[in-house]
Design a protein around this motif. Structure first.
Motif, short mmCIF file in Angstrom:
data_model
loop_
_atom_site.label_atom_id
_atom_site.label_comp_id
_atom_site.label_asym_id
_atom_site.label_seq_id
_atom_site.Cartn_x
_atom_site.Cartn_y
_atom_site.Cartn_z
N UNK A 396 0.82 -1.21 0.00
CA UNK A 396 0.00 0.00 0.00
C UNK A 396 0.85 1.27 0.00
N UNK A 397 1.96 1.25 0.73
CA UNK A 397 2.78 2.47 0.78
C UNK A 397 3.49 2.72 -0.55
N UNK A 398 3.93 1.66 -1.23
CA UNK A 398 4.54 1.86 -2.54
C UNK A 398 3.51 2.41 -3.52
N UNK A 399 2.25 1.95 -3.41
CA UNK A 399 1.19 2.48 -4.28
C UNK A 399 1.01 3.97 -4.00
N UNK A 400 1.01 4.37 -2.75
CA UNK A 400 0.89 5.79 -2.42
C UNK A 400 2.05 6.58 -3.00
#
Length: 572
Positions: A396-400
């Motif tokens: 999720x953080x890489x997507x952000x």
């Protein structure tokens, strides 16, 4: 057949005194039997450690000296004033706490697996464990206060010792029998010896012997290496004795110690089993640290820009033969984009733009796939990104990060593609707190325009509600408050259309970013990526934003450096 199976029964380790064989332990008990007083059976653990290191012919003298020291400890005839002046908190190993001792020390209590808290009187030539009679004379509350105060005055030394993977371990040691008991009050000890409080996540700590403790503040992903290092150290130091306390690793948090070590008494084997809350925290810290998001061990040295450029270029070139390396390539390009802003804080140079554009391309390809395209990191450094199939990771953080980059670089098509990544896939990320997934959902809904504004506001409120400290299980509170929450606060002002509040919140966000990273040379210290993304949306909507602010590359914010990036394109 195991090694122990091949031993003669008398040569096997004794069940109560495993540092000795059955035959040796029987001999020691025979030597100690005449010294028993009033039927009180004393623990022989420390004496057994001493005997193990001496020829058996010397054991009678060691036993006699041991019980002479016990006898010299006094018989409870001290005055109340003497008791209060000399009493200290002391830790005892649980296995040494015999039924006879328990009968005359009802005040003592188990404070963690394998450890008993008792009070002991420090005398010039000996130490005497206090009994219920002593406690009744002095008063339990008064004795407890004096024992704590005296313990905290015990002099100690502290040394930082290396742990595996760069983990920071602090050894606190001294001549006193009471040093290990300071582990019960670890926050105060950390302030005394290091000048810094323990983090909210607490610390790992071992007390293998009475003369020392070793602890690791839980601040970053090195906690995984620290756990293994401490476990190995505790086992070795505990076996060395005398004064052995515990071979376990403990987690100090919420005012107490939780054992992470499980001991199979039948086989005398040890294993590490952190409880679910600590496991979640370790997983979150490890992911955050390896992505360079924490002001911890990843922030110790300034990156070599040339080396980082070459590493990023090589990681892109390898994708032809190793498509699974795309995530690593994206991480490297993202670090490079941030690192360029150390020397070019405004983002005015073409090499800076190339790094940001490459990061955009790789982030989009990682989650959405892409047609073959060129990536530039300089005039003489042009790589070909091969066709990439859409296979979004549960990160999720890489997507952000990929979304923030696309927003900053005004890549409308890529923003749309990223918002088509299934939320179900991103929700499989078990290394993040609930608020991160709620924030992903909020942006997903808002930027894809698939829901009403009421839907967006509801999801934003869920994000804000789940980001409060009592809901956090994976990320450090300081990181959440000062870094991760700031784009959420800005988005709140953005959707409310409150331009003045947005400007004030942006200034606060940049101040918090600077306060969190301090003088760190880590790439992420250079740019407040989330606030920059929110500011880019607001700038394009006519919000009055001062582009000359720290951690906001002005020529990215005002679009003056934005150039064409090859179309994302869907893979064939």
């Amino acid at each position: 057949m195991t090694r122990d199976d091949a031993l003669h029964p008398s040569d096997a380790p004794d069940s109560e005194l495993p540092m000795l064989t059955v035959a040796q332990a029987a001999g020691l008990r025979e030597l100690a039997a005449p010294y028993a007083r009033d039927g009180l059976r004393h623990s022989l653990g420390n004496l057994a450690h001493r005997c193990r290191q001496a020829p058996q012919a010397h054991w009678p003298d060691l036993v006699a000296a041991h019980f002479a020291a016990l006898a010299d400890g006094g018989h409870g005839d001290e005055s109340v004033e003497e008791l209060l002046r000399g009493v200290h908190v002391r830790l005892l190993p649980r296995e040494s706490f015999t039924p006879e001792m328990a009968a005359v020390m009802r005040y003592a209590r188990v404070v963690a697996d394998g450890l008993v808290l008792a009070y002991a009187l420090d005398r010039p030539a000996s130490v005497r464990i206090l009994t219920d009679r002593d406690v009744e004379r002095a008063g339990l509350r008064e004795l407890g206060r004096a024992a704590y105060a005296n313990l905290m005055r015990v002099p100690v030394e502290c040394a930082e010792v290396p742990g595996g993977g760069g983990a920071r371990l602090y050894s606190v040691y001294g001549d006193s029998h009471f040093v290990a008991a300071k582990a019960l009050y670890l926050p105060e000890v950390a302030r005394q010896v290091g000048g810094e409080p323990l983090p909210a996540a607490g610390a790992l700590v071992v007390v293998p012997g009475r003369h020392n403790l070793v602890y690791h503040p839980i601040t970053d992903g090195s906690v995984v290496d620290a756990l293994n290092s401490l476990a190995s150290y505790a086992l070795g130091a505990y076996d060395d004795g005398p004064g052995a306390l515990s071979p376990r690793v403990y987690w100090w948090h919420d005012g107490g110690l939780t054992s992470l070590t499980v001991i199979d008494e039948a086989t005398r084997t040890f294993s590490l089993r952190p409880p679910p809350p600590l496991l979640a925290l370790m997983k979150g810290l490890d992911r955050l640290d390896h992505a360079g998001r924490l002001a911890g061990r990843a922030a110790t040295g300034a990156p070599d820009l040339d080396a980082l450029t070459r590493a990023t270029a090589e990681s892109v070139r390898r994708l032809d033969r190793d498509p699974a390396g795309l995530g690593e390539a994206f991480g490297s390009a993202l670090a490079l984009a941030h690192a360029h802003c150390a020397d070019d804080p405004d983002g005015a140079w073409i090499d800076t733009w190339h790094a940001w554009a490459t990061a955009v391309q790789l982030g989009s390809a990682l989650f959405c796939g892409a047609q073959p395209q060129e990536c530039e990191l300089g005039e003489d450094l042009v790589m070909r990104l091969p066709e990439t199939q859409a296979d979004p990771p549960a990160d999720a953080r890489a997507w952000l990060d990929a979304l923030y980059l696309a927003l900053v670089c005004r890549q409308t098509e890529r923003v749309g593609l990223l918002c088509r990544v299934p939320l179900e896939r991103l929700r499989e990320d078990d290394s993040v707190d609930e608020y991160v997934l709620a924030w992903v959902d909020t942006l997903h809904t808002y930027l894809s325009r698939r829901g009403s504004m009421d839907d967006v506001v509801g999801k934003l409120l869920d994000t804000m509600r789940t980001s409060v400290p009592e809901h956090l299980t994976h990320a450090p509170k300081d990181f959440v408050n000062r870094v991760d929450y700031q784009p959420i606060a800005l988005f709140h002002r953005l959707v409310a259309g409150d331009r003045d509040a947005f400007a004030q919140t942006l200034a606060e966000a940049l101040s918090e970013h600077g306060g969190y990273w301090g003088d760190s040379a880590a790439p992420r210290a250079r740019v407040a990526l989330g606030p920059l993304a929110m500011a880019s949306i607001a700038y394009d909507r006519g919000f009055p934003i001062d582009a000359r602010q720290p951690y906001l590359p002005a020529y990215l914010l005002n679009r003056e450096r934005i150039e064409t990036i090859p179309d994302a394109g869907a893979p064939s």
